[in-house]
Design a protein around this motif. Structure first.
Motif, PDB file in Angstrom:
ATOM      1  N   PHE A 287     -12.782  12.078   1.812  1.00 36.34           N
ATOM      2  CA  PHE A 287     -14.136  11.575   2.034  1.00 36.34           C
ATOM      3  C   PHE A 287     -15.140  12.695   1.808  1.00 36.34           C
ATOM      4  CE2 PHE A 287     -11.900   8.100   3.750  1.00 36.34           C
ATOM      5  CZ  PHE A 287     -12.776   7.036   3.749  1.00 36.34           C
TER       6      PHE A 287
ATOM      7  N   PHE B 126     -20.114  12.387   4.719  1.00 37.91           N
ATOM      8  CA  PHE B 126     -19.529  11.250   5.425  1.00 37.91           C
ATOM      9  C   PHE B 126     -18.640  11.745   6.564  1.00 37.91           C
ATOM     10  CE2 PHE B 126     -16.182   7.978   5.805  1.00 37.91           C
ATOM     11  CZ  PHE B 126     -16.973   6.887   6.045  1.00 37.91           C
TER      12      PHE B 126
ATOM     13  N   LEU C 171       0.839  -1.201   0.000  1.00 38.22           N
ATOM     14  CA  LEU C 171       0.000   0.000   0.000  1.00 38.22           C
ATOM     15  C   LEU C 171       0.874   1.251   0.000  1.00 38.22           C
ATOM     16  CD1 LEU C 171      -2.734  -0.836   2.687  1.00 38.22           C
ATOM     17  CD2 LEU C 171      -3.042  -0.697   0.229  1.00 38.22           C
TER      18      LEU C 171
ATOM     19  N   VAL D  32     -16.703   1.254   3.210  1.00 40.02           N
ATOM     20  CA  VAL D  32     -16.034   1.597   4.475  1.00 40.02           C
ATOM     21  C   VAL D  32     -17.088   1.801   5.573  1.00 40.02           C
ATOM     22  CG1 VAL D  32     -14.613   3.329   5.649  1.00 40.02           C
ATOM     23  CG2 VAL D  32     -14.011   2.586   3.350  1.00 40.02           C
TER      24      VAL D  32
ATOM     25  N   TRP E 273     -10.503   2.711   2.718  1.00 43.64           N
ATOM     26  CA  TRP E 273     -11.098   3.211   1.474  1.00 43.64           C
ATOM     27  C   TRP E 273     -10.256   2.767   0.278  1.00 43.64           C
ATOM     28  CZ3 TRP E 273      -8.806   6.216  -2.234  1.00 43.64           C
ATOM     29  CH2 TRP E 273      -9.643   6.598  -3.298  1.00 43.64           C
ATOM     30  N   TYR E 274      -8.946   2.811   0.406  1.00 42.78           N
ATOM     31  CA  TYR E 274      -8.032   2.430  -0.681  1.00 42.78           C
ATOM     32  C   TYR E 274      -8.247   0.961  -1.052  1.00 42.78           C
ATOM     33  CZ  TYR E 274      -3.706   2.216  -3.344  1.00 42.78           C
ATOM     34  OH  TYR E 274      -2.784   2.070  -4.346  1.00 42.78           O
ATOM     35  N   ILE E 275      -8.396   0.129  -0.027  1.00 44.95           N
ATOM     36  CA  ILE E 275      -8.625  -1.306  -0.262  1.00 44.95           C
ATOM     37  C   ILE E 275      -9.967  -1.499  -0.997  1.00 44.95           C
ATOM     38  CG2 ILE E 275      -9.182  -3.472   0.916  1.00 44.95           C
ATOM     39  CD1 ILE E 275      -7.124  -2.585   3.086  1.00 44.95           C
TER      40      ILE E 275
ATOM     41  N   GLU F  97      -5.082  11.389  -2.222  1.00 46.69           N
ATOM     42  CA  GLU F  97      -5.774  10.842  -3.389  1.00 46.69           C
ATOM     43  C   GLU F  97      -7.285  10.893  -3.201  1.00 46.69           C
ATOM     44  OE1 GLU F  97      -6.239   6.498  -5.471  1.00 46.69           O
ATOM     45  OE2 GLU F  97      -4.356   6.969  -4.484  1.00 46.69           O
ATOM     46  N   HIS F  98      -7.715  10.680  -1.984  1.00 45.60           N
ATOM     47  CA  HIS F  98      -9.161  10.657  -1.759  1.00 45.60           C
ATOM     48  C   HIS F  98      -9.538  11.425  -0.502  1.00 45.60           C
ATOM     49  CE1 HIS F  98     -13.260   9.379  -1.708  1.00 45.60           C
ATOM     50  NE2 HIS F  98     -13.130   9.023  -0.446  1.00 45.60           N
TER      51      HIS F  98
ATOM     52  N   GLU G   4     -16.576   4.411  -0.364  1.00 44.74           N
ATOM     53  CA  GLU G   4     -16.991   5.044   0.904  1.00 44.74           C
ATOM     54  C   GLU G   4     -18.115   4.236   1.556  1.00 44.74           C
ATOM     55  OE1 GLU G   4     -18.046   9.142   0.732  1.00 44.74           O
ATOM     56  OE2 GLU G   4     -16.092   9.774   0.002  1.00 44.74           O
TER      57      GLU G   4
ATOM     58  N   GLU H 214     -15.224   5.650  -6.203  1.00 47.50           N
ATOM     59  CA  GLU H 214     -14.927   6.304  -4.927  1.00 47.50           C
ATOM     60  C   GLU H 214     -16.122   6.324  -3.977  1.00 47.50           C
ATOM     61  OE1 GLU H 214     -13.029  10.046  -5.356  1.00 47.50           O
ATOM     62  OE2 GLU H 214     -11.391   9.240  -6.546  1.00 47.50           O
TER      63      GLU H 214
ATOM     64  N   ILE I 229      -2.412   8.347   0.130  1.00 46.62           N
ATOM     65  CA  ILE I 229      -3.809   7.908  -0.021  1.00 46.62           C
ATOM     66  C   ILE I 229      -4.745   9.024   0.410  1.00 46.62           C
ATOM     67  CG2 ILE I 229      -5.544   6.247   0.714  1.00 46.62           C
ATOM     68  CD1 ILE I 229      -3.311   4.243   1.140  1.00 46.62           C
TER      69      ILE I 229
END
Lengths: 272, 186
Positions: free
Chosen positions: A37, A41, A25, B46, B29-31, A34-35, B43, B39, A31
């Motif tokens: 939330f 959320f 990873l 998760v 989240w990556y997994i 990259e994302h 979520e 995406e 990470i």
């Protein structure tokens, strides 16, 4: 009881596998960049964290009951005001479901089946404030976009539908294609009474449609409680599901229906 | 999501749960995104994983433990696969879920012990990585996390009998895979 050799070995192998995957990873910071939330959320989780961290008086728990009762009181006020307005203003009262169902028009359906979007075949866009539209699905439509719109719903008929928001509809299978057996048309409508699923059957054999529930809102109804509809060939039938229709995050309403054993996702997208 | 904390019994569990979220949310989240390639769905996976975690907090030793980290990853992967299956046009129904396989399992000789005895962890990990997801999942919960049949069944949404049947089939698959490896070595 002790573990067998194989249990120990498999456990060891799984541990190696997890460690290997974890090493592969990227770093946490990468990470996180990259994302991000979604706001909703994160907000809910932050709210949760704050609630957990808020010190409570000894022996007392977080006063969830108080929050719930406040919410219930607010909901009751909204309900009473809404009902009062409907009684005092007759123009806002919902019309009967019988009037809300437009007559099926073979001409309209045919236009959608052939992939042409004409005024007859589409009312949601032509009359964006008249409430509803229906989706049509057929083998001939070829793709989902051709199936978007209302078959046989003229603007005049659309006016009789209770105003529950402007919707266009598309019926799609999970591959995103509209593909049901030849001669089968599925029309979906969202009204004040819930979801209406109309199946028009020209296949030469009876078909069965089962409402499986709202996509993403599991659990689905139990097998014995699923509204089911058997439609003889040469007839059409409508199933009304009284259900609140929550939209997903993208503002799209999704339901799942099963026709002759194949599941289809029904999307109702608010008209722009 | 705030309802998740209401599902937990004590302040300690709520604090641990919050720590898990802060520590692992991006990795999980990556997994999930690696499986779903979406995406928003990642979520959802998760969130579902955290919901499942509330029912299995007894498996969580501490936020920084390797076992906890793997447990969170396993649950997230399971929930992501659930979402993937539910969106598939033809949901996969495994023949292994046929309870008759369970009866077969009671009678068939199991020689996996023998096959595994001389192999090291890395070799076994390779064979496990090549197994279909649903077999690796059942191994993970039963053997790595030492969960009962009932707990495994609850997480995987199967009956206990089906968990047994799937476990039996998974062992057979692993045995076949390892036999191939050993024959290649000769």
């Amino acid at each position: 009881m002790g573990k067998t050799v194989s249990e120990k070995k498999i456990q060891n192998g799984l541990q190696v596998l997890f460690d290997r995957e974890w090493r592969e990873l990227p770093p946490e910071g990468v990470i996180a960049q990259e994302h991000t939330f979604s706001d909703a959320f994160l907000a809910s989780m932050r709210q949760m964290s704050r609630a957990a961290e808020t010190p409570q008086p000894a022996g007392k728990r977080i006063p969830w009951k108080r929050y719930v009762s406040r919410f219930a009181a607010a909901a009751a006020v909204v309900l009473v005001v809404g009902l009062g307005a409907r009684i005092l203003l007759p123009g806002m009262a919902p019309k009967s479901m019988d009037n809300a169902v437009p007559a099926y028009s073979e001409a309209g359906a045919q236009e959608v089946r052939s992939g042409e979007m004409t005024e007859n075949a589409y009312s949601g866009g032509a009359e964006p404030h008249r409430g509803t539209a229906a989706g049509v699905l057929s083998q001939e439509a070829g793709n989902a976009s051709a199936g978007t719109g209302a078959a046989g719903v003229t603007p005049a008929e659309a006016e009789t539908v209770p105003a529950v928001g402007d919707k266009t509809a598309a019926v799609r299978d999970y591959a995103g294609e509209s593909a049901v057996a030849d001669g089968l048309t599925v029309r979906v409508r969202l009204t004040g009474a819930g979801l209406q699923l109309t199946v028009i059957n020209q296949t030469g054999k009876a078909v069965t449609a089962v409402y499986e529930g709202l996509a993403g809102n599991l659990p689905a109804p139990a097998p014995g409680e699923r509204p089911e509809l058997t439609v003889e060939s040469g007839t059409e039938s409508t199933l009304v599901v009284e259900e609140t229709m929550p939209a997903n995050d993208a503002g799209v309403y999704e339901a799942v229906v099963q026709i002759d054993g194949t599941e289809y996702r029904v999307e109702l997208t608010p008209a722009s | 999501m705030i309802t998740l904390l209401m599902l937990l019994d004590s302040e300690e569990e709520r604090a641990l749960f919050t720590a898990l979220y802060e520590r692992y949310r991006h990795f999980l989240w990556y997994i999930a995104n690696g499986i779903l390639h979406d995406e928003s769905l990642a979520e959802d996976a998760v969130q579902e994983a955290f919901l499942t975690l509330t029912r299995h907090m007894d498996q969580v030793e501490g936020a920084d433990s390797t076992r906890t980290r793997n447990f969170c990853a396993a649950i997230t992967r399971t929930r992501a696969l659930d979402i993937l299956r539910s969106r598939s046009r033809h949901p996969q129904v495994s023949l292994d879920d046929n309870p008759e396989v369970y009866e077969e399992a009671q009678q068939a000789p199991d020689v996996l012990d023998e096959v595994l005895e001389r192999l090291d962890g890395a070799r076994i990990a390779d064979a496990l990585a090549a197994l279909p997801d649903h077999y690796r999942e059942v191994f993970t919960y039963r053997y790595l996390f030492e969960m009962s049949e009932k707990e495994t069944a609850e997480i995987l949404g199967l009956s206990e009998k089906n968990v047994n049947a799937r476990l039996f089939r998974a062992r057979k698959k692993l045995q076949e895979a390892l036999r191939d490896v050993r024959e290649e070595e000769r």
